[in-house]
Design a protein around this motif. Sequence first.
Motif, PDB file in Angstrom:
ATOM      1  N   VAL A 113      30.473  96.996   6.757  1.00  0.00           N
ATOM      2  CA  VAL A 113      31.276  95.942   6.205  1.00  0.00           C
ATOM      3  C   VAL A 113      30.507  94.597   5.845  1.00  0.00           C
ATOM      4  O   VAL A 113      30.206  93.972   7.020  1.00  0.00           O
ATOM      5  N   THR A 114      30.277  94.223   4.544  1.00  0.00           N
ATOM      6  CA  THR A 114      29.675  93.143   4.198  1.00  0.00           C
ATOM      7  C   THR A 114      30.603  92.158   3.738  1.00  0.00           C
ATOM      8  O   THR A 114      31.601  92.289   3.069  1.00  0.00           O
ATOM      9  N   THR A 115      30.751  90.892   4.619  1.00  0.00           N
ATOM     10  CA  THR A 115      31.487  89.891   4.329  1.00  0.00           C
ATOM     11  C   THR A 115      30.701  88.386   4.105  1.00  0.00           C
ATOM     12  O   THR A 115      29.501  88.609   4.551  1.00  0.00           O
ATOM     13  N   ALA A 116      31.199  87.525   3.862  1.00  0.00           N
ATOM     14  CA  ALA A 116      30.694  86.087   3.521  1.00  0.00           C
ATOM     15  C   ALA A 116      30.680  85.368   5.013  1.00  0.00           C
ATOM     16  O   ALA A 116      29.797  84.619   5.103  1.00  0.00           O
ATOM     17  N   TYR A 117      31.095  85.859   6.089  1.00  0.00           N
ATOM     18  CA  TYR A 117      31.202  85.186   7.326  1.00  0.00           C
ATOM     19  C   TYR A 117      31.289  86.349   8.224  1.00  0.00           C
ATOM     20  O   TYR A 117      31.993  87.443   7.837  1.00  0.00           O
ATOM     21  N   PRO A 118      31.054  86.075   9.532  1.00  0.00           N
ATOM     22  CA  PRO A 118      31.070  87.178  10.594  1.00  0.00           C
ATOM     23  C   PRO A 118      32.389  87.466  10.815  1.00  0.00           C
ATOM     24  O   PRO A 118      33.418  86.809  10.902  1.00  0.00           O
ATOM     25  N   LEU A 119      32.812  88.717  10.810  1.00  0.00           N
ATOM     26  CA  LEU A 119      34.335  89.169  11.321  1.00  0.00           C
ATOM     27  C   LEU A 119      34.566  88.926  12.754  1.00  0.00           C
ATOM     28  O   LEU A 119      33.495  89.371  13.519  1.00  0.00           O
ATOM     29  N   ASN A 120      35.692  88.485  13.323  1.00  0.00           N
ATOM     30  CA  ASN A 120      36.091  88.525  14.658  1.00  0.00           C
ATOM     31  C   ASN A 120      36.525  89.944  15.093  1.00  0.00           C
ATOM     32  O   ASN A 120      36.740  90.741  14.095  1.00  0.00           O
ATOM     33  N   ASP A 121      36.744  90.161  16.300  1.00  0.00           N
ATOM     34  CA  ASP A 121      36.927  91.449  16.957  1.00  0.00           C
ATOM     35  C   ASP A 121      38.413  91.882  16.273  1.00  0.00           C
ATOM     36  O   ASP A 121      38.429  93.207  15.757  1.00  0.00           O
ATOM     37  N   ALA A 122      39.303  91.077  16.244  1.00  0.00           N
ATOM     38  CA  ALA A 122      40.694  91.412  15.492  1.00  0.00           C
ATOM     39  C   ALA A 122      40.528  91.743  14.260  1.00  0.00           C
ATOM     40  O   ALA A 122      41.198  92.886  13.615  1.00  0.00           O
ATOM     41  N   GLU A 123      39.574  91.077  13.401  1.00  0.00           N
ATOM     42  CA  GLU A 123      39.494  91.636  11.862  1.00  0.00           C
ATOM     43  C   GLU A 123      38.791  92.728  11.666  1.00  0.00           C
ATOM     44  O   GLU A 123      39.028  93.761  10.861  1.00  0.00           O
ATOM     45  N   LYS A 124      37.822  93.038  12.505  1.00  0.00           N
ATOM     46  CA  LYS A 124      37.121  94.290  12.556  1.00  0.00           C
ATOM     47  C   LYS A 124      38.106  95.665  13.006  1.00  0.00           C
ATOM     48  O   LYS A 124      38.154  96.642  12.486  1.00  0.00           O
ATOM     49  N   GLN A 125      38.940  95.281  13.903  1.00  0.00           N
ATOM     50  CA  GLN A 125      40.037  96.499  14.209  1.00  0.00           C
ATOM     51  C   GLN A 125      40.926  96.496  12.964  1.00  0.00           C
ATOM     52  O   GLN A 125      41.330  97.787  12.755  1.00  0.00           O
ATOM     53  N   ALA A 126      41.324  95.461  12.390  1.00  0.00           N
ATOM     54  CA  ALA A 126      42.283  95.542  11.430  1.00  0.00           C
ATOM     55  C   ALA A 126      41.518  96.566  10.202  1.00  0.00           C
ATOM     56  O   ALA A 126      42.306  97.330   9.487  1.00  0.00           O
ATOM     57  N   VAL A 127      40.373  96.305   9.928  1.00  0.00           N
ATOM     58  CA  VAL A 127      39.568  97.014   8.613  1.00  0.00           C
ATOM     59  C   VAL A 127      39.298  98.432   9.236  1.00  0.00           C
ATOM     60  O   VAL A 127      39.453  99.276   8.588  1.00  0.00           O
ATOM     61  N   ALA A 128      39.008  98.577  10.554  1.00  0.00           N
ATOM     62  CA  ALA A 128      39.034  99.915  10.852  1.00  0.00           C
ATOM     63  C   ALA A 128      40.169 100.728  10.969  1.00  0.00           C
ATOM     64  O   ALA A 128      40.258 101.924  10.541  1.00  0.00           O
TER      65      ALA A 128
END
Length: 182
Positions: A113-128
């Motif tokens: 997942v390429t983003t303009a800023y680092p994802l936090n754990d909650a955002e990673k979990q939502a994408v997953a």
Amino acid sequence: MSQEIGVAKRYARALFELAEERKTVSETEQQLKDVATVVSDNEKLYILLTSPNVVLADKIGVLDIALKDQVSDIVYNTLQLLIERGRISILHEVVNSYIRIAGEAIGLLDAYVTTAYPLNDAEKQAVAAEFGHKLGKTIRIHNVVDASIIGGMLVRIGDRLYDGSLSGKLDRMNKTLKSQAR
């Protein structure tokens, strides 16, 4: 597909089958990752193992000293075979192929997942969760930061690319406008 990638996949498949028989799939994956890191981080070791001027017996001797008691026999034998056949340079591709094969076997896919800023754990979990639901698999997220995408995200899962980036949308809009102006 380049010839080296195909060869790496064959080594990875054979290693996976042996690890699966022994029920050591995850341990084998970790050992492969560790060995690849050691080889790539130590430039002198990499040069020694890949150099055609170094005698095979010396390469195997270094392998014995460095790894014989540190890794399983199937990982050690795979490394020895790569060295004997002059293919140690494809070690990282063997590791990547092994990870993909092992993940597929247990229903796990890696998403880059390429983003303009680092994802936090909650955002990673939502994408997953979102992509896991779409694909019916468990998704493991690897976040890559690239400010040039401006916003949104690019998601690469295997050979699929999902482009929800702002830069991608602007590029598509630009192409559409240019094609309509003609």
